[in-house]
Scaffold this motif. Sequence first.
Motif, PDB file in Angstrom:
ATOM      1  N   ALA A  16       0.833  -1.199   0.000  1.00 35.20           N
ATOM      2  CA  ALA A  16       0.000   0.000   0.000  1.00 35.20           C
ATOM      3  C   ALA A  16       0.867   1.249   0.000  1.00 35.20           C
ATOM      4  CB  ALA A  16      -0.906  -0.007   1.236  1.00 35.20           C
ATOM      5  N   VAL A  17       0.234   2.384  -0.299  1.00 32.98           N
ATOM      6  CA  VAL A  17       0.905   3.676  -0.274  1.00 32.98           C
ATOM      7  C   VAL A  17       0.233   4.542   0.791  1.00 32.98           C
ATOM      8  CG1 VAL A  17      -0.517   4.656  -2.136  1.00 32.98           C
ATOM      9  CG2 VAL A  17       1.732   5.611  -1.669  1.00 32.98           C
ATOM     10  N   VAL A  18       1.051   5.273   1.540  1.00 30.00           N
ATOM     11  CA  VAL A  18       0.543   6.166   2.576  1.00 30.00           C
ATOM     12  C   VAL A  18       0.043   7.443   1.908  1.00 30.00           C
ATOM     13  CG1 VAL A  18       1.161   7.511   4.633  1.00 30.00           C
ATOM     14  CG2 VAL A  18       2.149   5.230   4.290  1.00 30.00           C
ATOM     15  N   LYS A  19      -1.190   7.854   2.243  1.00 30.34           N
ATOM     16  CA  LYS A  19      -1.764   9.071   1.640  1.00 30.34           C
ATOM     17  C   LYS A  19      -1.513  10.310   2.495  1.00 30.34           C
ATOM     18  CE  LYS A  19      -5.243  11.470  -0.583  1.00 30.34           C
ATOM     19  NZ  LYS A  19      -6.287  11.433  -1.505  1.00 30.34           N
ATOM     20  N   SER A  20      -1.603  10.178   3.821  1.00 35.07           N
ATOM     21  CA  SER A  20      -1.415  11.351   4.675  1.00 35.07           C
ATOM     22  C   SER A  20      -0.416  11.032   5.777  1.00 35.07           C
ATOM     23  CB  SER A  20      -2.750  11.806   5.254  1.00 35.07           C
ATOM     24  OG  SER A  20      -3.314  10.788   6.038  1.00 35.07           O
ATOM     25  N   PRO A  21       0.329  12.048   6.233  1.00 37.87           N
ATOM     26  CA  PRO A  21       1.357  11.801   7.253  1.00 37.87           C
ATOM     27  C   PRO A  21       0.744  11.386   8.578  1.00 37.87           C
ATOM     28  CG  PRO A  21       1.071  14.146   6.913  1.00 37.87           C
ATOM     29  CD  PRO A  21       0.213  13.454   5.895  1.00 37.87           C
ATOM     30  N   THR A  22       1.489  10.599   9.331  1.00 37.07           N
ATOM     31  CA  THR A  22       1.022  10.145  10.635  1.00 37.07           C
ATOM     32  C   THR A  22       2.219   9.846  11.524  1.00 37.07           C
ATOM     33  OG1 THR A  22      -0.313   8.506  11.795  1.00 37.07           O
ATOM     34  CG2 THR A  22       0.851   7.740   9.871  1.00 37.07           C
ATOM     35  N   GLN A  23       2.025   9.990  12.805  1.00 39.82           N
ATOM     36  CA  GLN A  23       3.059   9.650  13.775  1.00 39.82           C
ATOM     37  C   GLN A  23       2.979   8.169  14.157  1.00 39.82           C
ATOM     38  OE1 GLN A  23       5.552  11.568  14.951  1.00 39.82           O
ATOM     39  NE2 GLN A  23       4.897  13.301  13.720  1.00 39.82           N
ATOM     40  N   LYS A  24       1.776   7.586  14.051  1.00 30.92           N
ATOM     41  CA  LYS A  24       1.568   6.192  14.447  1.00 30.92           C
ATOM     42  C   LYS A  24       1.144   5.366  13.243  1.00 30.92           C
ATOM     43  CE  LYS A  24       0.213   7.242  19.163  1.00 30.92           C
ATOM     44  NZ  LYS A  24      -0.781   6.984  20.194  1.00 30.92           N
ATOM     45  N   ALA A  25       1.784   4.233  13.075  1.00 29.28           N
ATOM     46  CA  ALA A  25       1.495   3.368  11.925  1.00 29.28           C
ATOM     47  C   ALA A  25       0.047   2.887  11.918  1.00 29.28           C
ATOM     48  CB  ALA A  25       2.448   2.185  11.905  1.00 29.28           C
ATOM     49  N   ASP A  26      -0.561   2.696  13.105  1.00 28.56           N
ATOM     50  CA  ASP A  26      -1.938   2.191  13.139  1.00 28.56           C
ATOM     51  C   ASP A  26      -2.972   3.291  12.897  1.00 28.56           C
ATOM     52  OD1 ASP A  26      -1.748   3.488  15.591  1.00 28.56           O
ATOM     53  OD2 ASP A  26      -2.643   1.848  16.729  1.00 28.56           O
ATOM     54  N   GLN A  27      -2.509   4.504  12.586  1.00 26.36           N
ATOM     55  CA  GLN A  27      -3.413   5.599  12.248  1.00 26.36           C
ATOM     56  C   GLN A  27      -3.175   6.106  10.829  1.00 26.36           C
ATOM     57  OE1 GLN A  27      -2.656   8.478  15.335  1.00 26.36           O
ATOM     58  NE2 GLN A  27      -3.812   7.341  16.854  1.00 26.36           N
ATOM     59  N   SER A  67       5.783  -0.834 -11.279  1.00 31.18           N
ATOM     60  CA  SER A  67       4.690  -1.302 -12.130  1.00 31.18           C
ATOM     61  C   SER A  67       3.329  -0.820 -11.636  1.00 31.18           C
ATOM     62  CB  SER A  67       4.705  -2.828 -12.244  1.00 31.18           C
ATOM     63  OG  SER A  67       4.557  -3.423 -10.979  1.00 31.18           O
ATOM     64  N   ALA A  68       3.264  -0.317 -10.409  1.00 32.25           N
ATOM     65  CA  ALA A  68       2.002   0.196  -9.856  1.00 32.25           C
ATOM     66  C   ALA A  68       1.952   1.719  -9.882  1.00 32.25           C
ATOM     67  CB  ALA A  68       1.812  -0.313  -8.437  1.00 32.25           C
ATOM     68  N   ALA A  69       2.829   2.361 -10.624  1.00 29.36           N
ATOM     69  CA  ALA A  69       2.905   3.828 -10.632  1.00 29.36           C
ATOM     70  C   ALA A  69       1.578   4.485 -10.994  1.00 29.36           C
ATOM     71  CB  ALA A  69       4.016   4.293 -11.572  1.00 29.36           C
ATOM     72  N   ILE A  70       0.849   3.944 -11.944  1.00 30.99           N
ATOM     73  CA  ILE A  70      -0.432   4.539 -12.342  1.00 30.99           C
ATOM     74  C   ILE A  70      -1.454   4.388 -11.220  1.00 30.99           C
ATOM     75  CG2 ILE A  70      -2.393   4.300 -13.931  1.00 30.99           C
ATOM     76  CD1 ILE A  70      -0.318   3.710 -16.127  1.00 30.99           C
ATOM     77  N   THR A  71      -1.502   3.231 -10.586  1.00 33.18           N
ATOM     78  CA  THR A  71      -2.427   3.029  -9.467  1.00 33.18           C
ATOM     79  C   THR A  71      -2.065   3.940  -8.302  1.00 33.18           C
ATOM     80  OG1 THR A  71      -2.766   0.728 -10.154  1.00 33.18           O
ATOM     81  CG2 THR A  71      -3.443   1.303  -7.915  1.00 33.18           C
ATOM     82  N   ILE A  72      -0.778   4.096  -8.039  1.00 37.93           N
ATOM     83  CA  ILE A  72      -0.325   4.989  -6.966  1.00 37.93           C
ATOM     84  C   ILE A  72      -0.755   6.425  -7.277  1.00 37.93           C
ATOM     85  CG2 ILE A  72       1.719   6.005  -5.870  1.00 37.93           C
ATOM     86  CD1 ILE A  72       3.032   3.175  -6.203  1.00 37.93           C
ATOM     87  N   LYS A  73      -0.614   6.850  -8.510  1.00 31.84           N
ATOM     88  CA  LYS A  73      -1.018   8.206  -8.911  1.00 31.84           C
ATOM     89  C   LYS A  73      -2.505   8.422  -8.669  1.00 31.84           C
ATOM     90  CE  LYS A  73      -0.742  11.346 -12.851  1.00 31.84           C
ATOM     91  NZ  LYS A  73      -0.322  11.480 -14.242  1.00 31.84           N
ATOM     92  N   ARG A  74      -3.307   7.392  -8.852  1.00 26.90           N
ATOM     93  CA  ARG A  74      -4.759   7.493  -8.653  1.00 26.90           C
ATOM     94  C   ARG A  74      -5.123   7.793  -7.199  1.00 26.90           C
ATOM     95  NH1 ARG A  74      -6.137   2.535 -12.599  1.00 26.90           N
ATOM     96  NH2 ARG A  74      -6.124   3.745 -14.515  1.00 26.90           N
ATOM     97  N   VAL A  75      -4.254   7.457  -6.262  1.00 28.17           N
ATOM     98  CA  VAL A  75      -4.519   7.762  -4.848  1.00 28.17           C
ATOM     99  C   VAL A  75      -4.705   9.270  -4.690  1.00 28.17           C
ATOM    100  CG1 VAL A  75      -3.507   7.789  -2.526  1.00 28.17           C
ATOM    101  CG2 VAL A  75      -3.357   5.722  -3.944  1.00 28.17           C
ATOM    102  N   TRP A  76      -3.889  10.050  -5.365  1.00 30.07           N
ATOM    103  CA  TRP A  76      -3.968  11.507  -5.248  1.00 30.07           C
ATOM    104  C   TRP A  76      -4.970  12.133  -6.207  1.00 30.07           C
ATOM    105  CZ3 TRP A  76       0.204   8.836  -3.667  1.00 30.07           C
ATOM    106  CH2 TRP A  76       0.668   9.139  -2.383  1.00 30.07           C
ATOM    107  N   LEU A  77      -5.292  11.447  -7.288  1.00 33.35           N
ATOM    108  CA  LEU A  77      -6.251  11.977  -8.253  1.00 33.35           C
ATOM    109  C   LEU A  77      -7.693  11.604  -7.908  1.00 33.35           C
ATOM    110  CD1 LEU A  77      -4.336  11.320 -11.587  1.00 33.35           C
ATOM    111  CD2 LEU A  77      -4.525  13.455 -10.302  1.00 33.35           C
ATOM    112  N   GLY A  78      -7.836  10.634  -7.004  1.00 32.54           N
ATOM    113  CA  GLY A  78      -9.177  10.206  -6.607  1.00 32.54           C
ATOM    114  C   GLY A  78      -9.940   9.459  -7.680  1.00 32.54           C
ATOM    115  N   ARG A  79      -9.222   8.740  -8.516  1.00 36.10           N
ATOM    116  CA  ARG A  79      -9.880   7.963  -9.595  1.00 36.10           C
ATOM    117  C   ARG A  79      -9.753   6.497  -9.386  1.00 36.10           C
ATOM    118  NH1 ARG A  79      -7.476  11.502 -14.532  1.00 36.10           N
ATOM    119  NH2 ARG A  79      -8.365  13.418 -13.852  1.00 36.10           N
TER     120      ARG A  79
END
Length: 79
Positions: A16-27, A67-79
Amino acid sequence: MLPPGTIVKLKCGEIAVVKSPTQKADQALVYSVYSKTGMVLPAPIPRNTAQPEYEITGVVPFSECKSAAITIKRVWLGR
């Protein structure tokens, strides 16, 4: 600290890719981009890292996930 864009391995075997910063991994707000079988997902899937099966178990270098670069980009594009 897990900055946005960090690629992580989940306990269930997904990557998975992290979308927003966090101090705790479980958040961390993460989106799976690879299935547990190693296949690139056509669309990112949000995962709740507070749930045991989606616990973050490690960091994965981006060089192993190109190989997942396009899927990763979609995280920020919301598609």
